[in-house]
Design a protein around this motif. Sequence first.
Motif, PDB file in Angstrom:
ATOM      1  N   SER A  38      -3.242  -2.625   4.319  1.00  0.00           N
ATOM      2  CA  SER A  38      -2.357  -3.374   5.196  1.00  0.00           C
ATOM      3  C   SER A  38      -1.436  -2.419   5.929  1.00  0.00           C
ATOM      4  O   SER A  38      -0.943  -1.456   5.333  1.00  0.00           O
ATOM      5  CB  SER A  38      -1.510  -4.357   4.385  1.00  0.00           C
ATOM      6  OG  SER A  38      -2.275  -5.475   4.011  1.00  0.00           O
ATOM      7  N   SER A  39      -1.225  -2.708   7.194  1.00  0.00           N
ATOM      8  CA  SER A  39      -0.374  -1.823   7.983  1.00  0.00           C
ATOM      9  C   SER A  39       0.514  -2.605   8.937  1.00  0.00           C
ATOM     10  O   SER A  39       0.850  -2.119  10.013  1.00  0.00           O
ATOM     11  CB  SER A  39      -1.234  -0.828   8.757  1.00  0.00           C
ATOM     12  OG  SER A  39      -2.170  -1.513   9.573  1.00  0.00           O
ATOM     13  N   ASP A  40       0.888  -3.806   8.545  1.00  0.00           N
ATOM     14  CA  ASP A  40       1.765  -4.604   9.399  1.00  0.00           C
ATOM     15  C   ASP A  40       3.162  -4.012   9.455  1.00  0.00           C
ATOM     16  O   ASP A  40       3.838  -4.063  10.485  1.00  0.00           O
ATOM     17  CB  ASP A  40       1.835  -6.043   8.888  1.00  0.00           C
ATOM     18  CG  ASP A  40       0.501  -6.761   8.979  1.00  0.00           C
ATOM     19  OD1 ASP A  40       0.308  -7.759   8.258  1.00  0.00           O
ATOM     20  OD2 ASP A  40      -0.361  -6.317   9.764  1.00  0.00           O
ATOM     21  N   TYR A  41       3.591  -3.450   8.339  1.00  0.00           N
ATOM     22  CA  TYR A  41       4.928  -2.873   8.237  1.00  0.00           C
ATOM     23  C   TYR A  41       4.828  -1.515   7.571  1.00  0.00           C
ATOM     24  O   TYR A  41       4.018  -1.310   6.666  1.00  0.00           O
ATOM     25  CB  TYR A  41       5.856  -3.788   7.423  1.00  0.00           C
ATOM     26  CG  TYR A  41       5.929  -5.195   7.950  1.00  0.00           C
ATOM     27  CD1 TYR A  41       5.181  -6.212   7.376  1.00  0.00           C
ATOM     28  CD2 TYR A  41       6.741  -5.507   9.043  1.00  0.00           C
ATOM     29  CE1 TYR A  41       5.233  -7.503   7.866  1.00  0.00           C
ATOM     30  CE2 TYR A  41       6.793  -6.805   9.536  1.00  0.00           C
ATOM     31  CZ  TYR A  41       6.033  -7.782   8.944  1.00  0.00           C
ATOM     32  OH  TYR A  41       6.091  -9.066   9.440  1.00  0.00           O
TER      33      TYR A  41
ATOM     34  N   ALA B 257       3.456   0.804   2.912  1.00  0.00           N
ATOM     35  CA  ALA B 257       3.027  -0.130   3.941  1.00  0.00           C
ATOM     36  C   ALA B 257       2.802  -1.495   3.308  1.00  0.00           C
ATOM     37  O   ALA B 257       2.614  -1.599   2.097  1.00  0.00           O
ATOM     38  CB  ALA B 257       1.767   0.362   4.622  1.00  0.00           C
ATOM     39  N   ALA B 258       2.809  -2.523   4.138  1.00  0.00           N
ATOM     40  CA  ALA B 258       2.678  -3.874   3.604  1.00  0.00           C
ATOM     41  C   ALA B 258       2.069  -4.800   4.635  1.00  0.00           C
ATOM     42  O   ALA B 258       2.130  -4.558   5.849  1.00  0.00           O
ATOM     43  CB  ALA B 258       4.043  -4.389   3.169  1.00  0.00           C
TER      44      ALA B 258
ATOM     45  N   ALA C 259      -3.367   3.976  -2.214  1.00  0.00           N
ATOM     46  CA  ALA C 259      -3.462   2.939  -3.236  1.00  0.00           C
ATOM     47  C   ALA C 259      -2.970   1.618  -2.679  1.00  0.00           C
ATOM     48  O   ALA C 259      -2.174   1.584  -1.737  1.00  0.00           O
ATOM     49  CB  ALA C 259      -2.640   3.325  -4.466  1.00  0.00           C
ATOM     50  N   ALA C 260      -3.447   0.520  -3.295  1.00  0.00           N
ATOM     51  CA  ALA C 260      -3.051  -0.820  -2.881  1.00  0.00           C
ATOM     52  C   ALA C 260      -2.894  -1.707  -4.099  1.00  0.00           C
ATOM     53  O   ALA C 260      -3.522  -1.474  -5.139  1.00  0.00           O
ATOM     54  CB  ALA C 260      -4.092  -1.416  -1.937  1.00  0.00           C
ATOM     55  N   ILE C 261      -2.066  -2.735  -3.951  1.00  0.00           N
ATOM     56  CA  ILE C 261      -1.849  -3.687  -5.037  1.00  0.00           C
ATOM     57  C   ILE C 261      -1.613  -5.064  -4.438  1.00  0.00           C
ATOM     58  O   ILE C 261      -0.974  -5.208  -3.391  1.00  0.00           O
ATOM     59  CB  ILE C 261      -0.660  -3.247  -5.919  1.00  0.00           C
ATOM     60  CG1 ILE C 261      -0.551  -4.116  -7.168  1.00  0.00           C
ATOM     61  CG2 ILE C 261       0.647  -3.254  -5.130  1.00  0.00           C
ATOM     62  CD1 ILE C 261       0.386  -3.550  -8.228  1.00  0.00           C
TER      63      ILE C 261
ATOM     64  N   ASP D 138       0.812  -1.208   0.000  1.00  0.00           N
ATOM     65  CA  ASP D 138       0.000   0.000   0.000  1.00  0.00           C
ATOM     66  C   ASP D 138       0.851   1.266   0.000  1.00  0.00           C
ATOM     67  O   ASP D 138       2.002   1.251   0.407  1.00  0.00           O
ATOM     68  CB  ASP D 138      -0.867   0.050   1.272  1.00  0.00           C
ATOM     69  CG  ASP D 138      -1.922  -1.014   1.319  1.00  0.00           C
ATOM     70  OD1 ASP D 138      -1.638  -2.090   1.882  1.00  0.00           O
ATOM     71  OD2 ASP D 138      -3.013  -0.777   0.794  1.00  0.00           O
ATOM     72  N   TRP D 139       0.212   2.315  -0.404  1.00  0.00           N
ATOM     73  CA  TRP D 139       0.721   3.663  -0.180  1.00  0.00           C
ATOM     74  C   TRP D 139      -0.325   4.422   0.633  1.00  0.00           C
ATOM     75  O   TRP D 139      -1.518   4.368   0.324  1.00  0.00           O
ATOM     76  CB  TRP D 139       0.989   4.406  -1.480  1.00  0.00           C
ATOM     77  CG  TRP D 139       2.194   3.928  -2.209  1.00  0.00           C
ATOM     78  CD1 TRP D 139       2.226   3.022  -3.232  1.00  0.00           C
ATOM     79  CD2 TRP D 139       3.553   4.314  -1.981  1.00  0.00           C
ATOM     80  NE1 TRP D 139       3.521   2.828  -3.649  1.00  0.00           N
ATOM     81  CE2 TRP D 139       4.359   3.619  -2.903  1.00  0.00           C
ATOM     82  CE3 TRP D 139       4.169   5.195  -1.096  1.00  0.00           C
ATOM     83  CZ2 TRP D 139       5.738   3.765  -2.956  1.00  0.00           C
ATOM     84  CZ3 TRP D 139       5.544   5.350  -1.149  1.00  0.00           C
ATOM     85  CH2 TRP D 139       6.317   4.635  -2.065  1.00  0.00           C
TER      86      TRP D 139
END
Length: 119
Positions: free
Chosen positions: A105-108, A97-98, A49-51, A35-36
């Motif tokens: 997602s916000s794990d990292y 983020a990832a 955004a996400a992919i 994500d951004w």
Amino acid sequence: QVQLVESGGGLVQAGGSLRLSCAASGRTASLDVMDWFRQAPGKEREFVAAITRNGFNTYYADSVKGRFTITRDNAKKMVYLQMNSLKPEDTAVYYCAAGSHWPTSSDYWGQGTQVTVSS
């Protein structure tokens, strides 16, 4: 652990373009979703955004739809955000983020890169 490092921010005039990059390292096998996000001064962090891992699915905030494009290169462990037709309201710190949750997602998290759009 996973490390994310953003780059590519800077100062650009309204209507211009920038491409942000996010380099991932460490245990990247678990990074199904990239994500951004962004955070403007005085505002809460917001999704951009996400992919998905295979790149087939993308998702955008309404505010950037049609102007921003998210892509990823798994071989290089990179995620990109191409930003076109930039507006002053796009000024923010942009974070990579990832994780595994779709679409956010916000794990990292990365440390962020500043994008400033002048009018």
